[in-house]
Scaffold this motif. Structure first.
Motif, PDB file in Angstrom:
ATOM      1  N   ALA A  98       0.836  -1.203   0.000  1.00 43.56           N
ATOM      2  CA  ALA A  98       0.000   0.000   0.000  1.00 43.56           C
ATOM      3  C   ALA A  98       0.868   1.249   0.000  1.00 43.56           C
ATOM      4  CB  ALA A  98      -0.934  -0.004   1.200  1.00 43.56           C
ATOM      5  N   ILE A  99       1.972   1.221   0.763  1.00 42.60           N
ATOM      6  CA  ILE A  99       2.863   2.388   0.808  1.00 42.60           C
ATOM      7  C   ILE A  99       3.468   2.633  -0.573  1.00 42.60           C
ATOM      8  CG2 ILE A  99       5.013   3.264   1.777  1.00 42.60           C
ATOM      9  CD1 ILE A  99       4.358   1.638   4.295  1.00 42.60           C
ATOM     10  N   LEU A 100       3.893   1.558  -1.247  1.00 41.58           N
ATOM     11  CA  LEU A 100       4.484   1.681  -2.579  1.00 41.58           C
ATOM     12  C   LEU A 100       3.502   2.339  -3.542  1.00 41.58           C
ATOM     13  CD1 LEU A 100       6.291  -1.679  -3.341  1.00 41.58           C
ATOM     14  CD2 LEU A 100       7.303   0.579  -3.303  1.00 41.58           C
ATOM     15  N   MET A 101       2.253   1.888  -3.492  1.00 43.47           N
ATOM     16  CA  MET A 101       1.291   2.372  -4.479  1.00 43.47           C
ATOM     17  C   MET A 101       0.891   3.809  -4.209  1.00 43.47           C
ATOM     18  SD  MET A 101      -1.079  -0.838  -5.497  1.00 43.47           S
ATOM     19  CE  MET A 101      -1.517  -1.409  -3.897  1.00 43.47           C
ATOM     20  N   SER A 102       0.911   4.234  -2.937  1.00 40.07           N
ATOM     21  CA  SER A 102       0.504   5.605  -2.642  1.00 40.07           C
ATOM     22  C   SER A 102       1.695   6.534  -2.520  1.00 40.07           C
ATOM     23  CB  SER A 102      -0.299   5.630  -1.348  1.00 40.07           C
ATOM     24  OG  SER A 102       0.510   5.188  -0.292  1.00 40.07           O
ATOM     25  N   GLY A 103       2.877   5.987  -2.302  1.00 41.37           N
ATOM     26  CA  GLY A 103       4.052   6.831  -2.132  1.00 41.37           C
ATOM     27  C   GLY A 103       4.037   7.617  -0.839  1.00 41.37           C
ATOM     28  N   SER A 104       3.321   7.117   0.164  1.00 35.95           N
ATOM     29  CA  SER A 104       3.256   7.849   1.426  1.00 35.95           C
ATOM     30  C   SER A 104       2.946   6.881   2.552  1.00 35.95           C
ATOM     31  CB  SER A 104       2.180   8.929   1.374  1.00 35.95           C
ATOM     32  OG  SER A 104       1.997   9.470   2.649  1.00 35.95           O
ATOM     33  N   MET A 105       3.347   7.257   3.764  1.00 35.21           N
ATOM     34  CA  MET A 105       3.006   6.430   4.919  1.00 35.21           C
ATOM     35  C   MET A 105       1.874   7.053   5.722  1.00 35.21           C
ATOM     36  SD  MET A 105       6.704   5.326   6.260  1.00 35.21           S
ATOM     37  CE  MET A 105       6.836   3.616   6.635  1.00 35.21           C
ATOM     38  N   ARG A 106       1.335   8.183   5.234  1.00 42.11           N
ATOM     39  CA  ARG A 106       0.221   8.805   5.952  1.00 42.11           C
ATOM     40  C   ARG A 106      -1.076   8.140   5.531  1.00 42.11           C
ATOM     41  NH1 ARG A 106      -0.293  14.841   4.858  1.00 42.11           N
ATOM     42  NH2 ARG A 106      -2.132  14.626   6.155  1.00 42.11           N
ATOM     43  N   PRO A 107      -1.900   7.672   6.458  1.00 42.38           N
ATOM     44  CA  PRO A 107      -3.157   7.027   6.061  1.00 42.38           C
ATOM     45  C   PRO A 107      -4.032   7.921   5.191  1.00 42.38           C
ATOM     46  CG  PRO A 107      -2.709   6.637   8.365  1.00 42.38           C
ATOM     47  CD  PRO A 107      -1.659   7.583   7.897  1.00 42.38           C
ATOM     48  N   ILE A 108      -4.023   9.240   5.444  1.00 37.32           N
ATOM     49  CA  ILE A 108      -4.881  10.130   4.652  1.00 37.32           C
ATOM     50  C   ILE A 108      -4.409  10.164   3.204  1.00 37.32           C
ATOM     51  CG2 ILE A 108      -5.685  12.501   4.469  1.00 37.32           C
ATOM     52  CD1 ILE A 108      -4.931  12.546   7.579  1.00 37.32           C
ATOM     53  N   ASP A 109      -3.080  10.228   3.007  1.00 45.26           N
ATOM     54  CA  ASP A 109      -2.553  10.211   1.647  1.00 45.26           C
ATOM     55  C   ASP A 109      -2.859   8.896   0.957  1.00 45.26           C
ATOM     56  OD1 ASP A 109      -1.605  12.678   2.076  1.00 45.26           O
ATOM     57  OD2 ASP A 109       0.482  12.104   2.418  1.00 45.26           O
ATOM     58  N   ILE A 110      -2.797   7.802   1.729  1.00 46.96           N
ATOM     59  CA  ILE A 110      -3.072   6.490   1.133  1.00 46.96           C
ATOM     60  C   ILE A 110      -4.510   6.442   0.631  1.00 46.96           C
ATOM     61  CG2 ILE A 110      -3.298   4.024   1.641  1.00 46.96           C
ATOM     62  CD1 ILE A 110      -0.913   4.269   3.449  1.00 46.96           C
TER      63      ILE A 110
END
Lengths: 176, 370
Positions: B171-183
């Protein structure tokens, strides 16, 4: 006294207290739990320094995974009760001498290098945001790629070693 | 410190805790009713209409039961273990976003408690701490079966945590972020479930193992271990373990929704922000139904097979999925954005390959020899 300093002293006291508690508890399970608390207080230090990534990795890896394995082994072997008597009688005086040496050395370097240690660079302004994670991974995977890979290979070898050690050998001498 | 902000945090935390605890109470009702339907029974139907008062009756019963502490238990840890189990189950929900920002006059209401830049890591940290409660409960009871149960479930949780962690990485790879809101925001063009179906499926399996649910409910392997780590617990302390299991089900479903099923996103959610929590709730209930469905369908897996499945199937599979996802993202970025749809195809193939391997290993040796 500022809020930060008060928080630091409080957490430092907890860290020291849990470390002492770990050393002095006669039950290995309690010792392991004290160590977990110690790791968590170290993680809080990282948070105070503005490094949430390092702090939460510390909790996940050390307080979580590694200490659970420690606890697991302690319980599985039933080795929680430590022997009441001292096993190594020469250890205590040696530890005392070494601690004294360390203390003197610390005082010496503190007095010699006090001028330079006062100028530790303040954490980067970008730390605490996603950029901190990103810049850290850039460092890790570009500038320090070789040490990183060497470390991972070392860990892999250690893992394979553990598997080989636990592999049973049957009576004929072959691998079971 | 801004007092308004502090007050807002306190109120939001309080409301979230109430939702989770109320959700726990009615999740037991939901599970009993749904299980009953699966087994062609009526289920609880005495306390109130549709037995809606059943959770309250259960709570009253548990509160007034006798609390019993084994004579040679480790008293402090025996007392602490249920608390150590419940608290992580509650606090892990703090980073889950329940909806977009809602404007009330000039005031912006944010539907999450903490916006942590490394929120996903926070989740892994808290869930890795949650293992202690079960381990310590088993050990401090001074009971062989409890100890075995505690060891088993902690070993299981540690093993499946790796697969879970790699699903987080996907999930982090696909969103490029570790913030749940960004994901959640990154899923506007397509839920991660669509891009990485195998990853989402492995995540669901790993969460079942993480919360010790059927078919991974080792502590409840009655035939072997009595009641596992909570054999010696009674009254309110037992209720706390019960509460932790069901609260964990809710929180981990909310995390799964956030990571793979588009979080609070849905039609018209940008125009009508209050729809966010409703979508979120609907998705969570759907996942909870899935969990109950699995419990009603699958028998318990034998312990050694469970560990083998975690280490020999799920771990390599998730590693492969991380690689596939990374390559797919790189292709989409560098060559053609449409190439992102290679990822689901290859990952589904990897998933079927894993299923085939499991199928082969499940066959008895006598059949395999033929």
């Amino acid at each position: 006294m500022t809020m930060d300093l008060m928080g630091f002293i409080l957490v430092a006291l907890i860290a020291i207290a849990t470390a002492i508690g770990m050393l002095y508890s006669r039950n290995a399970v309690y010792a392991a739990l004290f160590l977990v608390l110690n790791f968590v207080s170290v993680a809080i230090f990282y948070l105070m320094l503005g490094a949430p990534f390092v702090a939460l990795s510390q909790v996940t890896v050390y307080a979580g995974a590694i200490m659970v394995l420690f606890l697991f082994v302690i319980m599985l072997l039933g080795a929680e009760k430590l022997p009441p008597a001292e096993v190594l009688p020469w250890q205590r005086p040696l530890a005392f001498v070494l601690a004294l040496l360390l203390f003197i050395e610390g005082i010496y370097w503190l007095s010699v290098k006090a001028g330079t240690t006062a100028q530790i660079a303040s954490p980067d302004a970008t730390i605490g945001t996603m950029d901190a994670v990103r810049s850290m991974s850039m460092m890790l995977f570009q500038e320090y790629l070789l040490p990183f890979e060497v470390t991972s290979i070392l860990l892999l070898i250690a893992m394979i070693g553990a598997i080989v050690l636990t592999k049973r050998v049957d009576k004929k001498g072959g691998q079971a | 410190m801004d007092w308004m902000l502090l007050l807002e945090w306190v109120i939001k935390s309080f409301v979230l805790s109430l939702i989770l605890l109320g959700g726990f109470a009615y999740l037991t009702w939901f599970e009993r009713k749904v299980l009953a339907r699966f087994q062609v029974r009526i289920g609880p139907n005495r306390a109130g209409p549709y037995a809606l008062l059943q959770p309250i009756a259960d709570a009253v019963k548990l509160i007034f039961k006798e609390e019993f502490t084994p004579a040679r238990a480790e008293k402090i840890l025996f007392f602490l273990a249920p608390i150590v189990t419940v608290v992580p189950a509650l606090v892990v929900a703090a980073v889950v976003p329940w909806g977009p920002d809602i404007q009330i006059g000039s005031y912006t209401l944010r539907l999450y408690i903490a916006d942590i830049s490394v929120g996903v890591l926070y989740i892994t940290a808290i869930t890795s701490i949650a293992v202690y409660g079960i381990t310590l409960a088993g050990w401090s009871s001074n009971n062989k079966y409890a100890l075995m149960g505690g060891l088993r479930s902690s070993a299981q949780m540690v093993s499946y945590e790796l697969a879970l962690g790699f699903c987080f990485v996907i999930a982090i790879l696909m969103s490029g972020s570790m913030r749940p809101i960004d994901i959640v925001d990154a899923q506007r063009n397509g839920w991660f479930f669509l891009i990485q179906p195998a990853g989402a499926f492995v995540f669901l399996i790993a969460t079942l193992a993480e919360v010790n649910r059927a078919p991974f409910d080792m502590p409840e392997a009655e035939q072997e271990l009595a009641a596992g780590f909570h054999s010696e617990y009674s009254g309110m302390k037992f209720a706390l373990f019960f509460m932790a299991e069901y609260t964990k089900m809710i929180t981990i479903s909310s995390i799964a929704v956030t990571l793979f099923f588009g979080g609070y996103l849905g039609p018209f959610v940008d125009q009508l922000p209050f729809l966010g929590p409703i979508y979120m709730l609907a998705k969570i209930v759907a996942l909870l139904f899935f969990m109950v469905w699995v419990r009603a369908t699958l028998p318990r897996i034998r312990y050694d097979r469970l560990m083998a499945f975690g280490w020999k199937v799920l771990l390599p599979l998730t590693l492969a999925l991380v690689l596939i996802t990374a390559v797919g993202i790189l292709l989409a970025q560098e060559v053609n954005p449409n190439l992102i749809w290679i990822t689901p195809v290859i990952s589904a193939f990897a998933g079927f390959f894993a299923i085939g391997l499991v199928d082969r290993s499940l066959r008895r040796k006598a059949y395999a020899a033929r």
